[in-house]
Design a protein around this motif. Structure first.
Motif, PDB file in Angstrom:
ATOM      1  N   UNK A 247       0.828  -1.209   0.000  1.00 37.06           N
ATOM      2  CA  UNK A 247       0.000   0.000   0.000  1.00 37.06           C
ATOM      3  C   UNK A 247       0.857   1.251   0.000  1.00 37.06           C
ATOM      4  N   UNK A 248       1.926   1.183   0.805  1.00 35.97           N
ATOM      5  CA  UNK A 248       2.731   2.387   0.992  1.00 35.97           C
ATOM      6  C   UNK A 248       3.624   2.681  -0.200  1.00 35.97           C
ATOM      7  N   UNK A 249       3.990   1.634  -0.941  1.00 34.69           N
ATOM      8  CA  UNK A 249       4.983   1.793  -1.989  1.00 34.69           C
ATOM      9  C   UNK A 249       4.529   2.822  -3.035  1.00 34.69           C
ATOM     10  N   UNK A 250       3.198   2.982  -3.185  1.00 30.45           N
ATOM     11  CA  UNK A 250       2.702   3.909  -4.206  1.00 30.45           C
ATOM     12  C   UNK A 250       2.974   5.358  -3.852  1.00 30.45           C
ATOM     13  N   UNK A 251       3.000   5.663  -2.558  1.00 29.32           N
ATOM     14  CA  UNK A 251       3.334   7.041  -2.179  1.00 29.32           C
ATOM     15  C   UNK A 251       4.760   7.366  -2.607  1.00 29.32           C
ATOM     16  N   UNK A 252       5.663   6.396  -2.381  1.00 29.09           N
ATOM     17  CA  UNK A 252       7.058   6.649  -2.760  1.00 29.09           C
ATOM     18  C   UNK A 252       7.174   6.788  -4.271  1.00 29.09           C
ATOM     19  N   UNK A 253       6.515   5.901  -4.975  1.00 27.76           N
ATOM     20  CA  UNK A 253       6.575   5.938  -6.429  1.00 27.76           C
ATOM     21  C   UNK A 253       6.004   7.263  -6.941  1.00 27.76           C
ATOM     22  N   UNK A 254       4.880   7.697  -6.339  1.00 28.35           N
ATOM     23  CA  UNK A 254       4.248   8.962  -6.715  1.00 28.35           C
ATOM     24  C   UNK A 254       5.218  10.115  -6.529  1.00 28.35           C
ATOM     25  N   UNK A 255       5.937  10.083  -5.413  1.00 31.15           N
ATOM     26  CA  UNK A 255       6.902  11.142  -5.121  1.00 31.15           C
ATOM     27  C   UNK A 255       7.986  11.200  -6.186  1.00 31.15           C
ATOM     28  N   UNK A 256       8.541  10.033  -6.508  1.00 30.04           N
ATOM     29  CA  UNK A 256       9.615   9.970  -7.502  1.00 30.04           C
ATOM     30  C   UNK A 256       9.112  10.501  -8.843  1.00 30.04           C
ATOM     31  N   UNK A 257       7.906  10.061  -9.232  1.00 29.37           N
ATOM     32  CA  UNK A 257       7.370  10.464 -10.528  1.00 29.37           C
ATOM     33  C   UNK A 257       7.115  11.974 -10.557  1.00 29.37           C
ATOM     34  N   UNK A 258       6.572  12.521  -9.462  1.00 28.58           N
ATOM     35  CA  UNK A 258       6.303  13.963  -9.411  1.00 28.58           C
ATOM     36  C   UNK A 258       7.605  14.753  -9.529  1.00 28.58           C
ATOM     37  N   UNK A 259       8.631  14.289  -8.826  1.00 32.54           N
ATOM     38  CA  UNK A 259       9.920  14.983  -8.880  1.00 32.54           C
ATOM     39  C   UNK A 259      10.428  14.983 -10.313  1.00 32.54           C
ATOM     40  N   UNK A 260      10.295  13.842 -10.949  1.00 31.45           N
ATOM     41  CA  UNK A 260      10.734  13.696 -12.325  1.00 31.45           C
ATOM     42  C   UNK A 260       9.954  14.657 -13.240  1.00 31.45           C
ATOM     43  N   UNK A 261       8.641  14.731 -13.032  1.00 35.01           N
ATOM     44  CA  UNK A 261       7.787  15.592 -13.857  1.00 35.01           C
ATOM     45  C   UNK A 261       8.160  17.059 -13.660  1.00 35.01           C
ATOM     46  N   UNK A 262       8.436  17.423 -12.421  1.00 36.85           N
ATOM     47  CA  UNK A 262       8.811  18.802 -12.113  1.00 36.85           C
ATOM     48  C   UNK A 262      10.107  19.176 -12.842  1.00 36.85           C
ATOM     49  N   UNK A 290       0.255   6.044 -21.249  1.00 44.68           N
ATOM     50  CA  UNK A 290      -0.135   4.657 -21.013  1.00 44.68           C
ATOM     51  C   UNK A 290       0.567   4.083 -19.794  1.00 44.68           C
ATOM     52  N   UNK A 291       1.851   4.423 -19.643  1.00 44.33           N
ATOM     53  CA  UNK A 291       2.605   3.894 -18.516  1.00 44.33           C
ATOM     54  C   UNK A 291       1.952   4.327 -17.205  1.00 44.33           C
ATOM     55  N   UNK A 292       1.646   5.619 -17.113  1.00 41.59           N
ATOM     56  CA  UNK A 292       1.113   6.080 -15.827  1.00 41.59           C
ATOM     57  C   UNK A 292      -0.329   5.651 -15.593  1.00 41.59           C
ATOM     58  N   UNK A 293      -1.070   5.442 -16.692  1.00 47.66           N
ATOM     59  CA  UNK A 293      -2.409   4.877 -16.518  1.00 47.66           C
ATOM     60  C   UNK A 293      -2.269   3.479 -15.913  1.00 47.66           C
ATOM     61  N   UNK A 294      -1.298   2.716 -16.416  1.00 49.22           N
ATOM     62  CA  UNK A 294      -1.062   1.362 -15.890  1.00 49.22           C
ATOM     63  C   UNK A 294      -0.694   1.402 -14.426  1.00 49.22           C
ATOM     64  N   UNK A 295       0.256   2.303 -14.105  1.00 45.61           N
ATOM     65  CA  UNK A 295       0.711   2.407 -12.720  1.00 45.61           C
ATOM     66  C   UNK A 295      -0.471   2.726 -11.797  1.00 45.61           C
ATOM     67  N   UNK A 296      -1.335   3.639 -12.263  1.00 45.68           N
ATOM     68  CA  UNK A 296      -2.464   4.013 -11.413  1.00 45.68           C
ATOM     69  C   UNK A 296      -3.438   2.862 -11.215  1.00 45.68           C
ATOM     70  N   UNK A 297      -3.649   2.103 -12.293  1.00 45.48           N
ATOM     71  CA  UNK A 297      -4.568   0.972 -12.155  1.00 45.48           C
ATOM     72  C   UNK A 297      -4.004  -0.071 -11.196  1.00 45.48           C
ATOM     73  N   UNK A 298      -2.694  -0.316 -11.299  1.00 46.89           N
ATOM     74  CA  UNK A 298      -2.093  -1.295 -10.385  1.00 46.89           C
ATOM     75  C   UNK A 298      -2.266  -0.826  -8.943  1.00 46.89           C
ATOM     76  N   UNK A 299      -1.988   0.458  -8.719  1.00 47.00           N
ATOM     77  CA  UNK A 299      -2.077   0.945  -7.343  1.00 47.00           C
ATOM     78  C   UNK A 299      -3.513   0.859  -6.840  1.00 47.00           C
ATOM     79  N   UNK A 300      -4.466   1.145  -7.722  1.00 48.95           N
ATOM     80  CA  UNK A 300      -5.878   1.000  -7.330  1.00 48.95           C
ATOM     81  C   UNK A 300      -6.195  -0.451  -6.988  1.00 48.95           C
ATOM     82  N   UNK A 301      -5.654  -1.358  -7.810  1.00 47.86           N
ATOM     83  CA  UNK A 301      -5.889  -2.783  -7.589  1.00 47.86           C
ATOM     84  C   UNK A 301      -5.369  -3.215  -6.229  1.00 47.86           C
TER      85      UNK A 301
END
Ligand code: UDP
Ligand code: MG
Length: 349
Positions: A247-262, A290-301
């Motif tokens: 459950x928690x791993x998605x917060x870390x992944x989200x952080x990394x992705x946001x930093x990258x986007x910034x 597509x990649x981030x849609x996938x990531x979001x679906x996995x995290x929702x799952x």
């Protein structure tokens, strides 16, 4: 790895002095094993009488549809030390074991399979270790040659992952075949979880633990009830009930992705200011969408997996429904939420 903590000699001696006639309950989950049951009962009787303690054997008939229950009744008629609790349907082995622990009244409880893969003769070794003062004595499989190769690989990977993620160490080769002191049984009885991963729970409750190596016998009859899909479900249940890391791993992944986007936004702005707008980049866009849609679906799952489990627990249905009891009294009142472990109870007659 073997979990064993040596006892200081005086403590062991004290336990020995007290042990005289501690009684034993043997709990056996059983599903459609009618063909082997009489052999099992005979060998158990011999093994237990040799040990010379008061004993009872409680079969938990997990919704068998063959002659298992009828046979169990006949066996009880001939020797009332053999008893049974019959579920109204199949609830699964883990729950059958939990039920057995609730009904058992011995000072020590042995859990074993009903297909003769766990040799009754090993119980004497368990009892010897118990008398030395250990509170949990588990049978440690010497090797897994009776399992299919795929299953062996799968279980090795699973145990690695489980230990890394949950921080609960599962001793190598330890299964359900074990002896639990009354204290450990009471502790397990306070655990009300529905999705039960017994191997994890045995480790989680703690207590002085030691392993006794044994060879797994081939199945007496029939075939293992584990199918790959069931095994995968079991593994997921085990992980989900012992760690929330997925459950928690998605917060870390989200952080990394946001930093990258910034960072990319800055690069993009500077680039536009210096060289103006250029349009190419369509493939990058599609791939990243597509990649981030996938990531979001996995995290929702993953959240769904946990939410489903929360829902199961919150419904608060009983763990199992008993259809029939053969020579077994109703379990004592549900233990309090705190563990009154090891309190005295009535002896086995
Ligand atoms: N069992 C049960 N309920 C189930 C599946 C199995 O009570 O839903 C019993 C089965 O009768 C046997 C023990 O659990 O006594 C171990 O089952 P099995 O031999 O299929 O598992 P394995 O030895 O392959 O782990
Ligand atoms: Mg088996």
């Amino acid at each position: 790895m073997t979990i064993s903590r040596e006892l200081p000699a005086p403590a062991a001696a004290l336990e020995n002095a007290r042990t005289g006639q501690r009684s034993l309950s043997v709990v056996i989950p059983i599903l459609n094993e009618a063909r082997g049951i009489e052999t099992l009962v005979e060998r158990l009787r011999q093994a237990l009488e040799k040990i010379g303690r008061p004993f009872e054997v409680i079969f938990i008939d997990d919704g068998s549809i063959d002659a298992t229950l009828a046979l169990l009744k006949r066996i009880h008629g001939a020797d009332p030390r053999f008893k049974a609790v019959s579920f109204s349907r199949n609830f699964g082995k883990e729950i059958a074991v939990a039920a057995g622990l609730k009904y058992a009244s011995g000072d020590g409880v042995v859990i074993m399979d009903g297909d003769m893969q766990h040799p009754p003769a090993v119980i004497a070794e368990f009892v010897a270790k118990w008398d030395e003062g250990y509170e949990i004595v588990y049978g440690q499989r010497r090797d897994r040659h009776t399992d299919p190769a795929m299953q062996r690989v799968f279980s090795r990977v699973f145990y690695r992952v489980f230990q890394k993620l949950s921080g609960t160490e599962l001793p190598d080769g330890a299964g359900d075949f074990r002896l639990l002191d009354r204290k450990a049984v009471d502790a397990l009885n306070t655990i009300g979880e529905r999705s039960r991963f017994n191997k994890g729970l045995y480790a989680w409750i703690g207590f002085k633990t030691v392993g006794v190596p044994f060879d797994v016998a081939p199945r007496l009859d029939g075939h293992s009830r584990w199918q790959p899909r069931r095994l995968l479900r079991f593994a997921l249940d085990g992980l989900a009930s012992f760690t929330t890391l997925p459950l928690r791993v998605w917060s870390y992944l989200g952080l990394v992705v946001s930093a990258f986007a910034f960072f990319y936004a800055v690069v993009f702005t500077v680039k536009t200011l210096l060289w103006g707008v250029d349009l190419p980049g369509f493939p990058t866009l599609i791939v990243s969408v597509m990649f981030f849609a996938g990531v979001q679906l996995i995290s929702l799952g993953v959240m769904g997996e946990y939410l489903g489990r929360v829902y199961e627990e919150v419904k608060g249905r009983p763990l199992f429904i008993v259809g029939e009891r053969v020579g077994v009294a109703l379990p004592q009142a549900e233990p309090a939420k705190h563990c009154a472990c090891g309190e005295p109870r009535s002896p086995i007659p």
